[in-house]
Motif scaffolding. Structure first.
Motif, short mmCIF file in Angstrom:
data_model
loop_
_atom_site.label_atom_id
_atom_site.label_comp_id
_atom_site.label_asym_id
_atom_site.label_seq_id
_atom_site.Cartn_x
_atom_site.Cartn_y
_atom_site.Cartn_z
N THR A 177 0.74 -1.16 -0.07
CA THR A 177 0.08 -0.18 -0.14
C THR A 177 0.84 1.23 0.06
N TRP A 178 0.69 1.83 -0.59
CA TRP A 178 1.48 3.39 -1.25
C TRP A 178 0.64 4.43 -0.52
N LYS A 179 1.35 5.36 0.20
CA LYS A 179 0.52 6.41 0.94
C LYS A 179 1.25 7.67 0.53
N MET A 180 0.28 8.45 -0.27
CA MET A 180 1.05 9.92 -0.71
C MET A 180 0.28 11.03 -0.11
N SER A 181 0.81 12.05 0.16
CA SER A 181 0.13 13.31 0.58
C SER A 181 -0.59 13.97 -0.49
N GLU A 182 -1.59 15.02 -0.39
CA GLU A 182 -2.16 15.55 -1.44
C GLU A 182 -1.25 16.29 -2.56
N GLU A 183 -0.33 16.88 -2.02
CA GLU A 183 0.68 17.45 -2.74
C GLU A 183 1.34 16.60 -3.74
N ASP A 184 1.91 15.46 -3.09
CA ASP A 184 2.47 14.27 -3.82
C ASP A 184 1.61 13.82 -5.06
N ARG A 185 0.56 13.51 -4.91
CA ARG A 185 -0.47 12.95 -5.63
C ARG A 185 -0.71 13.98 -6.61
N LEU A 186 -0.94 15.19 -6.54
CA LEU A 186 -1.19 16.40 -7.66
C LEU A 186 0.04 16.29 -8.49
N ALA A 187 1.12 16.22 -7.98
CA ALA A 187 2.55 16.06 -8.68
C ALA A 187 2.84 14.96 -9.55
N TYR A 188 2.31 13.98 -8.93
CA TYR A 188 2.55 12.62 -9.85
C TYR A 188 1.46 12.61 -10.97
N ILE A 189 0.31 13.05 -10.64
CA ILE A 189 -0.80 13.36 -11.76
C ILE A 189 -0.23 14.40 -12.82
N ALA A 190 0.45 15.45 -12.36
CA ALA A 190 0.85 16.32 -13.35
C ALA A 190 2.16 15.71 -14.10
N LYS A 191 2.84 15.09 -13.53
CA LYS A 191 3.97 14.55 -14.26
C LYS A 191 3.34 13.13 -15.24
N HIS A 192 2.36 12.45 -14.78
CA HIS A 192 1.98 11.34 -15.70
C HIS A 192 0.43 11.59 -15.84
N PRO A 193 0.29 12.61 -16.69
CA PRO A 193 -1.16 12.58 -17.29
C PRO A 193 -1.73 11.43 -17.90
N ILE A 194 -3.11 11.34 -17.68
CA ILE A 194 -3.93 10.08 -18.69
C ILE A 194 -4.36 11.01 -19.86
N ILE A 195 -3.76 10.40 -20.91
CA ILE A 195 -4.26 11.13 -22.08
C ILE A 195 -4.80 10.01 -23.13
N PRO A 196 -6.34 10.30 -23.26
CA PRO A 196 -7.05 9.36 -24.26
C PRO A 196 -6.22 8.99 -25.55
N GLU A 197 -6.48 8.14 -25.85
CA GLU A 197 -5.86 7.76 -27.58
C GLU A 197 -6.72 8.26 -28.43
#
Length: 53
Positions: A16-36
């Motif tokens: 189980t990975w636990k992230m702070s809200e800031e870490d989660r938002l930074a991860y999403i910004a770095k790895h966005p979900i882009i529909p094909e």
């Protein structure tokens, strides 16, 4: 060398990975979900299996 056999069909350890809200938002910004591709409108309209002709 270990004599214990490994069974790949059994479930493994759950991590189980636990992230702070800031870490989660930074991860999403770095790895966005882009529909094909966008769904085609005609494909959605043609799916009427219960309609009577």
């Amino acid at each position: 060398m270990s004599t214990k056999t490994r069974n790949d069909h059994l479930p493994g350890e759950v991590v189980t990975w636990k992230m702070s809200e800031e870490d989660r938002l930074a991860y999403i910004a770095k790895h966005p979900i882009i529909p094909e591709e966008k769904p085609k409108l005609l494909d959605m309209i043609e799916q009427t299996p219960w309609s009577k002709k």
